[in-house]
Write a protein that holds these residues in place. Structure first.
Motif, PDB file in Angstrom:
ATOM      1  N   ALA A   1       0.819  -1.116   0.461  1.00 23.98           N
ATOM      2  CA  ALA A   1      -0.227   0.009  -0.389  1.00 23.98           C
ATOM      3  C   ALA A   1       0.753   1.536  -0.267  1.00 23.98           C
ATOM      4  CB  ALA A   1      -1.432   0.221   1.806  1.00 23.98           C
ATOM      5  N   ARG A   2       2.171   1.060   0.551  1.00 23.28           N
ATOM      6  CA  ARG A   2       3.304   2.482   0.685  1.00 23.28           C
ATOM      7  C   ARG A   2       3.271   2.623  -0.626  1.00 23.28           C
ATOM      8  NH1 ARG A   2       6.938   4.696   4.275  1.00 23.28           N
ATOM      9  NH2 ARG A   2       9.138   4.030   3.440  1.00 23.28           N
ATOM     10  N   THR A   3       3.477   1.586  -1.491  1.00 24.61           N
ATOM     11  CA  THR A   3       3.828   1.630  -2.725  1.00 24.61           C
ATOM     12  C   THR A   3       3.442   2.724  -3.312  1.00 24.61           C
ATOM     13  OG1 THR A   3       5.573  -0.086  -3.015  1.00 24.61           O
ATOM     14  CG2 THR A   3       4.646   0.713  -5.194  1.00 24.61           C
TER      15      THR A   3
ATOM     16  N   TRP B   1     -10.553   1.083  -1.472  1.00 22.44           N
ATOM     17  CA  TRP B   1     -10.704   1.235   0.003  1.00 22.44           C
ATOM     18  C   TRP B   1      -9.767   2.409   0.683  1.00 22.44           C
ATOM     19  CZ3 TRP B   1      -8.050  -0.395   4.525  1.00 22.44           C
ATOM     20  CH2 TRP B   1      -8.273  -0.368   5.926  1.00 22.44           C
ATOM     21  N   LEU B   2      -8.968   2.120  -0.141  1.00 25.79           N
ATOM     22  CA  LEU B   2      -7.606   2.599   0.343  1.00 25.79           C
ATOM     23  C   LEU B   2      -7.983   4.432   0.240  1.00 25.79           C
ATOM     24  CD1 LEU B   2      -4.976   0.867   0.441  1.00 25.79           C
ATOM     25  CD2 LEU B   2      -5.575   1.820   2.262  1.00 25.79           C
ATOM     26  N   GLY B   3      -8.874   4.042  -1.072  1.00 22.06           N
ATOM     27  CA  GLY B   3      -8.818   5.892  -1.471  1.00 22.06           C
ATOM     28  C   GLY B   3      -8.699   5.826  -2.223  1.00 22.06           C
TER      29      GLY B   3
ATOM     30  N   ALA C   1      -3.348   4.169   5.425  1.00 18.49           N
ATOM     31  CA  ALA C   1      -3.048   5.158   4.639  1.00 18.49           C
ATOM     32  C   ALA C   1      -1.908   5.472   5.696  1.00 18.49           C
ATOM     33  CB  ALA C   1      -3.849   6.080   4.186  1.00 18.49           C
ATOM     34  N   SER C   2      -2.062   6.575   6.856  1.00 23.14           N
ATOM     35  CA  SER C   2      -1.385   7.490   7.482  1.00 23.14           C
ATOM     36  C   SER C   2       0.098   6.875   7.979  1.00 23.14           C
ATOM     37  CB  SER C   2      -1.891   8.438   8.525  1.00 23.14           C
ATOM     38  OG  SER C   2      -3.111   9.234   7.970  1.00 23.14           O
TER      39      SER C   2
END
Ligand code: GLU
Length: 461
Positions: free
Chosen positions: A21-23, A64-66, A275-276
């Motif tokens: 998700a970071r990438t 979901w993460l946006g 995400a943060s």
């Protein structure tokens, strides 16, 4: 839209985790900051390990993460492009047939290592004559194909130092010496293509301007830069970010499912908490919850991503979640609350009363049960029962023109204090236990109007 084009290119061989998700988010935020274009590309040419179900799961996780991709495609739909590019390289003598078995290669590696030489492929296959190749094929061998790295003058068996340099968007000046690498296999025996190759074909063909990916790909960049050039394309800019590891140094793996986005979603962690943490860990920013992508985009700076480790503590997700819920508007929680059965006119005041006390949205169901008259009973200590009964007998009246509100609790407490002489914890604690069944929780001043007079009296011990 600006000319910036990025892509997130997962291999759908498992569920994506917070490190993946970071990438994805780095690319997404980088594009957002520049009004650029973001493509989701599935690197699924490894048909043995890729599945449609994993790809669908990744799409769902990103949504979901946006993250809302501007375009999406699968490499498995583009085999003709790779065939054409491979033919071009073969015609130029840059992709050559090799027939060694894995065992033969392993043996050569061991010999080189025992002589303290780097275990680099010696390009033996380049010495094969047409007759040799015909004989090998006659024996039933099928070739795999290697890319001839441009690391020699004249004689490919005598490579010389050949530096590929770039100014990395995260790591600053980088250098890979192509003489230290084996010619990479781009096409397997069965004709399937390797990621190293298909990625460059697509990045060149779709005009990707910035490749942002994990630092495990730094060496690949040396090879891929040479491949871009061999295909007649200018390499894009590269940024290799540090990889997330847990505080214990544990890496993340798609295979184990540890800290997968799906599992965090199931645990009730909010997407912006994930995400943060995924974005701000290992950067110069404090890891605190960003309310939305716009805020995260403001705080994100690819160049400020540290070169060191990006260690994080999964337990921080709960702290971030609590911070997000504390001022989350009802509209943002409404959908999740409805699934829990928290709906109707009381849902919003309930939410506003309890959101400051929740680890997860789902915990609101506990307080919903309380105001429905289903809080745990018999919580009041035997010594306090008389006091609580006396207090309940002093409850103020309630009528449709004078409904209970936030001030009711204070007024009631004053009356109880005056009548019983109790104050402080000795007063509040038994009242809280009587009203809710729990020793701690949201402000009683907020809960009391939701219980109403009848609901409160129903809890008289
Ligand atoms: N499919 C590759 C991976 O998941 C993509 C790497 C890249 O972004 O080039 O590691």
């Amino acid at each position: 839209m600006s000319s910036v084009r990025v892509r997130f290119a997962p291999s759908p061989t498992g569920a994506i985790h917070i490190g993946n998700a970071r990438t994805a988010l780095f690319n997404w935020l980088f594009a957002r900051q520049r009004n650029g274009h973001f493509t989701l590309r599935f690197d699924d040419t490894d048909t043995a390990r890729s599945t449609r179900a994993f790809a669908d799961g990744i799409e769902r996780d990103l949504e979901w993460l946006g993250i809302e991709p501007d375009a999406m495609f699968r490499q498995s739909d583009r085999l003709a492009f790779y065939e054409a590019a491979a033919a071009k390289l073969k015609a130029a003598g840059l992709l050559y047939a090799c027939y060694e078995t894995p065992e033969e290669l392993e043996l050569r590696r061991k010999v080189l290592l025992s002589r303290r030489l780097p275990p680099v492929y010696g390009r033996e296959a380049l010495q094969l004559t047409d007759a040799d190749r015909a004989r090998l094929e006659g024996e039933g061998r099928r070739p795999h194909w290697r890319f001839l790295l441009p690391n020699f003058d004249g004689d490919p068996v005598a490579p010389r130092r050949t530096e590929i340099r770039w100014d990395d968007l995260c790591r600053g000046p980088q250098l890979v010496d192509l003489a230290s690498l084996s010619d990479p296999v781009l096409v397997r025996e069965d004709g399937s293509f390797l990621y190293t190759f298909t990625s460059v074909v697509d990045d060149a063909e779709t005009g990707v301007t910035h490749i942002i990916r994990g630092e495990d790909h730094v060496t690949n960049t040396g090879v891929q830069t040479a491949l871009f050039r061999a295909l007649g394309a200018e390499p894009p800019a590269f940024g290799h970010h540090n990889l997330l590891t847990t505080a214990t140094g544990e890496g993340l793996s798609k295979r184990t499912g540890a800290l997968s986005i799906a599992s965090l979603r199931q645990q009730g962690i909010e997407p912006m908490a994930v995400a943060s943490l995924a974005v701000l860990t290992g950067s110069s920013e404090n890891v605190s919850a960003a309310r939305d992508m716009a805020e995260l985009a403001e705080r994100f700076d690819l160049a400020a991503t540290s070169k060191g480790a990006a260690k994080f503590d999964p337990a921080d997700l709960i702290a971030l979640n609590r911070a997000l819920l504390r001022d989350m508007p009802f509209e943002a929680a409404e959908g999740q609350l409805a699934v829990l059965g928290v709906s109707g006119p009381t849902a919003e005041p309930l939410w506003l009363a309890v959101r400051g006390n929740l680890d997860r949205v789902a915990d609101a169901a506990v307080w919903w049960a309380v105001i429905q008259g289903n809080g745990p009973r018999d919580a009041v200590a035997a010594d306090d029962v008389d006091f609580v009964r006396a207090a309940f007998d002093l409850l103020p009246p309630e009528s449709s023109d004078r409904p209970w509100d936030r001030t009711t609790f204070k007024a009631w407490v004053e009356t109880v204090k005056a009548a019983t002489g109790r104050g402080g914890k000795a007063l509040f604690h038994p009242l809280r236990l009587a009203l809710t069944g729990f020793p701690a929780g949201p402000e009683l001043a907020d809960l009391l109007p939701l219980l109403g007079r009848a609901g409160t009296l129903a809890r008289r011990p």
